[in-house]
Scaffold this motif. Structure first.
Motif, PDB file in Angstrom:
ATOM      1  N   GLY A  92      37.500  48.337  31.743  1.00 28.89           N
ATOM      2  CA  GLY A  92      39.053  48.801  32.462  1.00 28.89           C
ATOM      3  C   GLY A  92      39.384  48.732  33.732  1.00 28.89           C
ATOM      4  N   GLY A  93      38.574  48.466  34.336  1.00 26.41           N
ATOM      5  CA  GLY A  93      39.222  48.098  36.259  1.00 26.41           C
ATOM      6  C   GLY A  93      39.374  47.005  36.665  1.00 26.41           C
ATOM      7  N   VAL A  94      38.783  45.727  35.977  1.00 25.21           N
ATOM      8  CA  VAL A  94      40.034  44.609  36.007  1.00 25.21           C
ATOM      9  C   VAL A  94      40.403  44.137  35.287  1.00 25.21           C
ATOM     10  N   LEU A  95      41.309  45.122  34.076  1.00 23.48           N
ATOM     11  CA  LEU A  95      41.981  44.852  33.000  1.00 23.48           C
ATOM     12  C   LEU A  95      43.076  45.719  33.602  1.00 23.48           C
ATOM     13  N   ALA A  96      43.027  47.118  34.589  1.00 20.72           N
ATOM     14  CA  ALA A  96      44.285  47.506  34.891  1.00 20.72           C
ATOM     15  C   ALA A  96      45.070  46.942  36.152  1.00 20.72           C
ATOM     16  N   VAL A  97      43.559  46.486  37.158  1.00 21.53           N
ATOM     17  CA  VAL A  97      44.097  46.037  38.673  1.00 21.53           C
ATOM     18  C   VAL A  97      44.873  44.368  38.461  1.00 21.53           C
ATOM     19  N   GLY A  98      44.405  43.653  37.423  1.00 23.68           N
ATOM     20  CA  GLY A  98      45.310  42.648  36.549  1.00 23.68           C
ATOM     21  C   GLY A  98      46.143  42.404  35.825  1.00 23.68           C
TER      22      GLY A  98
ATOM     23  N   LEU B 125      51.458  48.515  43.058  1.00 31.16           N
ATOM     24  CA  LEU B 125      52.743  49.513  43.542  1.00 31.16           C
ATOM     25  C   LEU B 125      52.759  50.694  44.841  1.00 31.16           C
ATOM     26  N   SER B 126      50.756  50.490  45.315  1.00 32.23           N
ATOM     27  CA  SER B 126      50.468  51.404  46.631  1.00 32.23           C
ATOM     28  C   SER B 126      50.846  49.582  47.665  1.00 32.23           C
ATOM     29  N   ILE B 127      52.130  48.877  47.365  1.00 31.73           N
ATOM     30  CA  ILE B 127      52.597  48.174  48.186  1.00 31.73           C
ATOM     31  C   ILE B 127      52.174  48.144  48.798  1.00 31.73           C
TER      32      ILE B 127
ATOM     33  N   GLU C 167      44.458  39.200  39.470  1.00 33.75           N
ATOM     34  CA  GLU C 167      45.678  39.175  40.532  1.00 33.75           C
ATOM     35  C   GLU C 167      46.049  40.594  40.795  1.00 33.75           C
ATOM     36  N   ASN C 168      46.220  41.194  42.489  1.00 30.47           N
ATOM     37  CA  ASN C 168      47.031  42.339  41.862  1.00 30.47           C
ATOM     38  C   ASN C 168      48.006  42.574  41.878  1.00 30.47           C
TER      39      ASN C 168
ATOM     40  N   SER D 137      52.245  47.380  36.008  1.00 27.47           N
ATOM     41  CA  SER D 137      51.313  47.731  37.300  1.00 27.47           C
ATOM     42  C   SER D 137      50.498  49.269  36.899  1.00 27.47           C
ATOM     43  N   TYR D 138      49.144  48.885  37.072  1.00 29.89           N
ATOM     44  CA  TYR D 138      48.343  50.248  36.974  1.00 29.89           C
ATOM     45  C   TYR D 138      49.236  51.664  38.320  1.00 29.89           C
ATOM     46  N   ARG D 139      48.517  52.667  37.751  1.00 31.27           N
ATOM     47  CA  ARG D 139      49.550  53.766  39.277  1.00 31.27           C
ATOM     48  C   ARG D 139      48.422  54.971  39.795  1.00 31.27           C
ATOM     49  N   PRO D 140      49.186  55.016  41.036  1.00 33.80           N
ATOM     50  CA  PRO D 140      48.278  56.425  41.448  1.00 33.80           C
ATOM     51  C   PRO D 140      48.755  57.296  40.063  1.00 33.80           C
ATOM     52  N   GLY D 141      47.182  57.440  40.256  1.00 29.91           N
ATOM     53  CA  GLY D 141      47.121  58.651  38.803  1.00 29.91           C
ATOM     54  C   GLY D 141      46.924  59.182  37.852  1.00 29.91           C
ATOM     55  N   ASP D 142      46.387  56.945  37.690  1.00 34.79           N
ATOM     56  CA  ASP D 142      45.933  56.519  36.288  1.00 34.79           C
ATOM     57  C   ASP D 142      44.529  56.949  36.294  1.00 34.79           C
ATOM     58  N   ILE D 143      43.405  57.190  34.891  1.00 32.09           N
ATOM     59  CA  ILE D 143      42.605  57.343  34.658  1.00 32.09           C
ATOM     60  C   ILE D 143      41.949  56.736  34.338  1.00 32.09           C
ATOM     61  N   VAL D 144      41.195  55.551  34.836  1.00 27.69           N
ATOM     62  CA  VAL D 144      40.717  54.461  34.062  1.00 27.69           C
ATOM     63  C   VAL D 144      39.108  54.139  33.564  1.00 27.69           C
TER      64      VAL D 144
END
Length: 503
Positions: A238-244, A281-283, A326-327, A333-340
């Motif tokens: 989930g971490g790799v998929l969220a970032v990518g 998104l936290s660019i 690639e972020n 894109s994944y978001r602040p507040g998501d739970i991965v």
């Protein structure tokens, strides 16, 4: 039409070992600085020689052409001097070729006759130097590292490459010299490959490119498996998929395995492979974002290290994992507040999408430990700006759950010219990592480098583990010692030497 991209891996100069100087080959001399101010400085052909480490002076005449200072003669000064010398030789070569034919240089055909300078001398492509009698094996290793890496260049250009010296002849009588040079050359090649991968621009360096390149350069003794986004989804990364997820270029996981017969200790290496980092998104601010092509320097070091371990035939089993993504910024894109949910089930509350490195490392650490049951775990990553503030740009941050492993990393680094400083895993901050809505928090309050390491520790299953934060020394804006502007290749040599110490 010539491909403007430099080759990966880069071709380094050759180091020859000889028993005596050869007539007609330009010669360099290594000279130590005077012991005190009362000693009269050496003078050659009217040039007063300082002997300062890294100070290379040109002298007239048909004999010695360069005199390179060794300072007090410490091993690290040999490395600095070797790098300075090869830069001076390359500069002189360019001047010689410019003097008799133009600014460009093309590799001459093997059958071509040596070209002549306007002064009647042959254009040189080799230089020789005699080793001082007091030079030990450690001195030779450091000198070779400097010679091989000081002239490293990476430039994407349609022009022909600038001329550079092809061969350095080391003249000495020590029977161990060939073996010392061969081993140092493998270490230098690991550093250079790390630089190659990290310097490659991100319009070329997709996760797939990095994975394919790792497979191509690994060598015959390293097994490489590339996992695609479908496999990652099926296995729960989930971490790799969220970032990518925000990029049109899907993520990959690189698995590399070196399994020599009879090897007992098993070292798991994990390297951050973010091929470009916008921050999501936290660019990030635009200033400095171009440097994020090197945000996979930890992954590059891991790829280069296992390749070198295999080349040296070390008696230790090594598994290397590089989660590549690639972020980017998009509607997916994944978001602040998501739970991965990571591999293995642990969940993370996302606080900042620019803290993406720990997200992909968490998956790879959990997977590598469960899948391979290693004896030791070491990860390397350009992880936090906090380490640049704490330790500057020439020292790596070391966090470890095991004192003996921490000492082994520091000792390995000192033997190959890479400095590490152990940072504390302050237990008072460990509670900050605990999540309210998930198991752990990605960006807890407190000192950034320490809390990032504490987050990663949650995924190490209590094994002896070291975290190498190389955000500072992974890249440079100027020459120093054997380092050149761009990616430095930091950590690759330490990982190889660490593996050697465990075998």
């Amino acid at each position: 039409m010539r491909n403007p991209l430099p080759p990966v891996p880069a071709t380094l100069l050759d180091i020859e070992v000889a028993g005596e100087l050869r007539r007609g080959v330009p010669t360099a001399r290594l000279v130590a600085a005077p012991d005190n101010d009362d000693v009269e400085p050496l003078e050659i052909e009217g040039v007063r020689i300082t002997g300062k480490a890294g100070d290379v002076q040109t002298v007239p005449g048909d004999g010695t052409r360069w005199v390179a200072g060794l300072g007090g003669g410490e091993p690290k000064e040999y490395r600095k001097t070797g790098a300075a010398l090869v830069r001076a030789v390359n500069s002189a070569l360019a001047e010689d070729l410019e003097a008799f034919g133009g600014s460009g240089w093309r590799s001459p055909r093997p059958e071509a006759k040596p070209r002549m300078s306007q002064s009647g001398g042959k254009a040189f492509r080799a230089v020789q130097l005699a080793l001082p009698e007091e030079a030990s094996g450690e001195h030779v290793t450091e000198l070779v590292l400097g010679l091989l890496l000081g002239g490293y260049r990476y430039k994407v250009s349609g022009d022909d490459p600038k001329p550079s010296v092809r061969t350095v002849r080391l003249v000495g009588e020590d029977s161990a010299l060939p073996e010392l040079v061969a081993r140092a050359s493998v270490l230098a090649a690991a550093t250079a490959l790390t630089r190659d991968l990290a310097n490659t621009p991100s319009n070329v360096k997709t996760p797939a490119w990095l994975a394919d390149t790792a497979a191509r350069v690994a060598g015959p003794r390293v097994e490489v498996t590339v996992r695609d986004e479908k496999w990652l989804a099926a296995e729960g990364f989930g971490g790799v998929l969220a970032v990518g997820g925000g990029s049109a270029r899907p993520p990959r996981l690189i698995e590399m395995a070196y399994k020599p017969s009879g090897a007992a200790p098993h070292l798991l290496l994990v390297g951050k492979g973010i091929t470009f980092d916008t921050g999501g998104l936290s660019i990030k601010p635009a200033e400095g974002m171009h440097l994020m092509r090197t945000d996979m320097a930890g992954g590059a070091a891991v790829i280069a290290a296992i390749r070198a371990v295999a080349a040296l035939g070390l008696p230790v089993r090594v598994t290397a994992l590089v989660p590549c993504a690639e972020n980017h910024v998009s509607g997916s894109s994944y978001r602040p507040g998501d739970i991965v949910r990571h591999y293995g089930g642990k969940t993370t509350e996302v606080g900042n999408t620019d803290a993406e490195g720990r997200m992909v490392l968490a998956d790879a650490l959990a997977y590598g430990i469960r899948r391979f049951t290693p004896d030791y775990v070491v990860d390397a990553a350009t992880l936090t700006g906090a380490m640049k503030v704490s330790l500057g740009l020439r020292t790596g941050g070391l966090f470890a759950s095991d004192d003996s492993l921490a000492a082994a990393v520091v000792s390995a680094g000192s033997r190959v010219g890479e400095a590490w400083w152990r940072m504390p895993l302050v237990e008072d901050y460990a509670e900050n990592v605990r999540g309210e809505f998930g198991d752990v928090r990605q960006t807890p309050g407190g000192p950034g480098g320490i809390t990032a390491a504490l987050f990663l520790r949650e995924f190490t299953a209590g094994l002896p583990w070291a975290h190498l934060d190389i955000a500072g020394p992974a890249r440079s804006e100027k020459n120093y010692d054997e380092v050149v502007p761009g990616a430095t290749g930091f950590a690759a040599r330490t990982l190889v030497e660490l593996a050697a110490s465990l075998g």
